[in-house]
Design an enzyme around this catalytic site. Structure first.
Site, mmCIF file in Angstrom:
data_model
loop_
_atom_site.group_PDB
_atom_site.id
_atom_site.type_symbol
_atom_site.label_atom_id
_atom_site.label_comp_id
_atom_site.label_asym_id
_atom_site.label_seq_id
_atom_site.Cartn_x
_atom_site.Cartn_y
_atom_site.Cartn_z
ATOM 1 N N PHE A 1 0.827 -1.209 0.000
ATOM 2 C CA PHE A 1 0.000 0.000 0.000
ATOM 3 C C PHE A 1 0.864 1.264 0.000
ATOM 4 C CE2 PHE A 1 -3.775 -2.386 2.046
ATOM 5 C CZ PHE A 1 -4.264 -2.713 0.793
ATOM 6 N N CYS B 1 3.664 1.573 -1.582
ATOM 7 C CA CYS B 1 4.037 1.760 -2.993
ATOM 8 C C CYS B 1 2.848 2.356 -3.750
ATOM 9 C CB CYS B 1 4.425 0.432 -3.639
ATOM 10 S SG CYS B 1 5.714 -0.453 -2.746
ATOM 11 N N LEU B 2 1.654 1.861 -3.433
ATOM 12 C CA LEU B 2 0.456 2.367 -4.115
ATOM 13 C C LEU B 2 0.252 3.854 -3.827
ATOM 14 C CD1 LEU B 2 -1.970 -0.648 -3.621
ATOM 15 C CD2 LEU B 2 -0.981 0.137 -5.757
ATOM 16 N N ALA C 1 2.058 5.689 -6.513
ATOM 17 C CA ALA C 1 1.463 5.548 -7.846
ATOM 18 C C ALA C 1 0.103 6.241 -7.907
ATOM 19 C CB ALA C 1 1.339 4.081 -8.193
ATOM 20 N N LEU D 1 -18.016 15.001 -30.676
ATOM 21 C CA LEU D 1 -17.509 14.451 -31.940
ATOM 22 C C LEU D 1 -18.612 13.831 -32.799
ATOM 23 C CD1 LEU D 1 -14.226 12.625 -30.794
ATOM 24 C CD2 LEU D 1 -14.476 14.955 -31.640
ATOM 25 N N GLU E 1 -5.465 0.466 -8.932
ATOM 26 C CA GLU E 1 -4.908 1.192 -7.781
ATOM 27 C C GLU E 1 -6.001 1.620 -6.806
ATOM 28 O OE1 GLU E 1 -1.487 2.562 -7.746
ATOM 29 O OE2 GLU E 1 -0.832 2.067 -9.769
ATOM 30 N N GLY E 2 -7.020 0.769 -6.662
ATOM 31 C CA GLY E 2 -8.151 1.077 -5.796
ATOM 32 C C GLY E 2 -9.252 1.699 -6.621
ATOM 33 N N ASP F 1 -14.948 3.347 -5.814
ATOM 34 C CA ASP F 1 -15.750 3.021 -4.624
ATOM 35 C C ASP F 1 -14.882 2.586 -3.449
ATOM 36 O OD1 ASP F 1 -18.076 3.718 -5.860
ATOM 37 O OD2 ASP F 1 -18.614 1.686 -6.472
#
Ligand code: TGC
Ligand code: FAD
Length: 417
Positions: free
Chosen positions: A268, A270-271, A274, A370, A395-396, A399
């Site tokens: 976590f 590390c997360l 990111a 478009l 990465e979660g 929700d």
């Protein structure tokens, strides 16, 4: 007692321009709240380097990567040469920037395509952070310089087929044996897996038949029976290569454990890096959608007028632009808190959740501008929108971050059984 604000003091604090509201700074739709004025010269220079690289070298390669589901590995090498990988790490051949510069890099890479940012995030924010924060000095010296130059590629294996949002229930095990560890398990949806030279595998330790904490293990591709099939025919992030990792009775030596990892807090952490980077990146993708939709709306005429002249079209552009500029300022503020060391994971959840959710929602709305051309892969907004669905998930999920914040606000965990 309430203190009265003295008019003289308020006047002294204001600039001459602010005192005379008749003189306004020009409105810049590309930077509506003048965020660039809050960046240092060095941050602006890094921003410029990343932007020029992404526009000149990445944008021309998007279509090919998207259509063929391949990543040109030279891209990571080029990023390495520019110092864009593991930028916040001090030493080991890394640039040692602040967190705002790191965010600006992510913004510019993802303005091109989330797939490029994804390939980069894994190498840079997940794998390099795991080794830098939880590895031994020997591991740092062995892996970080090569990762920083993309001479070697690493992957981050947390998610499993049966456990995505709840990694604490993971089934992958590391069993202590013969002075080392035997790894068994499956990871899925792993970015860069088919290309990885090694894998950071998060596994539940088993010693003398007793299950212990989750720890990180460096598992080299050539360590034994490791299969990494690519997940093909993706609907999104087609410019980034994703695969599974099947590990069958692979023995690794004791020195391959990330020695400071001892529980879920390690992956976590590390997360956190990111997720913060993603909060910047998705705003870059949204900015590109705004740019493309605005240009299209100015050029395309219906009812003898440019689409941009219609109030409903203007509302779509303005809503998206407001979300992007406020989201970027939020990430900038968070970057300052991280640089000062006064942040917490919940702050990151706010920005990851808010910016991913808004980028997805507004890219979807801008796509309407478009018309039928939204269906073509030549215009870019649909590609961003598809990518942003994944950014809002990995990465979660949106929700899950809601519930992380709900727990922080109420003290009650909605995850606990
Ligand atoms: P919980 O009991 O809340 O926490 C377990 C332990 O972890 C600690 N912790 C954290 N530490 C640092 N930073 C954080 N953000 C942390 N969050 C939790 C916590 O203090 C505790 O420590 P300890 O010492 O008490 O054991 O755990 P839980 O099982 O209840 O977790 C719930 C939940 C939902 C928050 C968590 O599991 C979660 O975040 N799930 C989402 C999973 C996820 O994000 N997976 C990402 C996979 S990697 C990926 O997607 C890469 S995509 C890359 C790309 O291509 O860009
Ligand atoms: P699930 O956990 O099954 O969730 C499904 C749905 O249920 C979601 O909407 C979720 O919000 C909801 N949900 C789950 N639990 C709750 C709850 N308690 N309350 C309310 N709602 C809930 N993982 C890695 O480890 N490494 C990587 O490199 C990596 N790269 C990826 C690349 C791509 C292209 C993709 C698509 C995914 C990648 N992932 C990676 C995996 C990613 O992190 C997971 O997909 C993500 O964490 C969600 O897990 P899941 O897919 O198992 O969904």
């Amino acid at each position: 007692m309430l203190r009265t604000i003295r008019p003289q003091a308020a006047l002294r604090a204001a600039t001459p321009q602010a005192r005379s509201m008749a003189k306004f700074a020009p409105y810049n739709w590309e930077d509506p709240l003048n965020m660039s004025s809050l960046l240092t010269e060095e941050q602006q220079a890094i921003h410029e380097t990343a932007r020029t690289y992404a526009q000149e070298k990445l944008v021309p390669r998007i279509k090919e990567g998207w259509r063929t589901e391949k990543l040109d590995l030279n891209i990571l090498k080029e990023m390495g040469e520019l110092g864009l990988l593991g930028p916040t790490i001090q030493g080991y051949g890394c640039a040692g920037t602040d967190y705002i510069s790191y965010g600006l890099i992510m913004r510019e890479v993802e303005r091109a395509d989330s797939g490029f940012r994804s390939a980069m995030s894994v190498q840079s924010s997940l794998v390099m952070t795991a080794i830098n924060q939880f590895g031994s000095e020997a591991q740092k010296e062995q892996y970080l310089p090569g990762l920083a130059k993309a001479d070697i590629l690493g992957c981050f294996g947390l998610t499993e087929p049966n456990h995505g949002s709840d990694p604490s229930s993971m089934e992958t095990t590391a069993t202590k044996k013969d002075g080392g560890w035997v790894i068994n398990g499956q990871k899925t949806w792993i970015t860069n897996a088919p290309y990885g030279d090694f894998f950071i595998i998060w596994a539940t330790t088993v010693e003398n038949g007793v299950r212990g904490k989750i720890r990180g293990f460096i598992v080299p591709r050539d360590a034994g029976d490791i299969q990494t099939p690519q997940i093909t025919n993706k609907l999104a992030l087609r410019g980034s290569v994703t695969g599974s990792v099947f590990i069958d009775n692979v023995h690794i030596p004791a020195e391959n454990v990330l020695e400071k990892s001892n529980g879920l807090g390690a992956p976590f952490s590390c997360l956190n890096h990111a997720r913060y980077g993603i909060s910047w990146g998705v705003m870059g993708a949204l900015e590109d959608c705004i740019d493309k939709a605005r240009t299209y709306a100015l050029e395309r005429h219906q009812f003898n007028r440019p689409l941009a002249s219609f109030q409903l079209v203007q509302k779509k552009l303005v809503d998206a632009s407001s979300a992007a500029t406020l989201g970027l300022l939020g990430s900038l503020h968070l970057g300052h808190q991280i640089d000062k060391g006064v942040y917490n994971p919940e702050m990151i959840s706010i920005l990851k959740r808010n910016n991913c959710g808004n980028a997805l929602q507004h890219s979807r709305i801008l796509l309407d501008i478009l018309g039928g051309n939204a269906c073509s892969d030549e215009y870019g907004i649909g590609r961003h929108e598809a990518n942003l669905q994944v950014c809002n998930t990995y990465e979660g999920t949106y929700d899950v971050h809601t519930l992380i914040l709900g727990k922080a606000m109420t003290g009650i965990s909605a995850f606990a059984n």
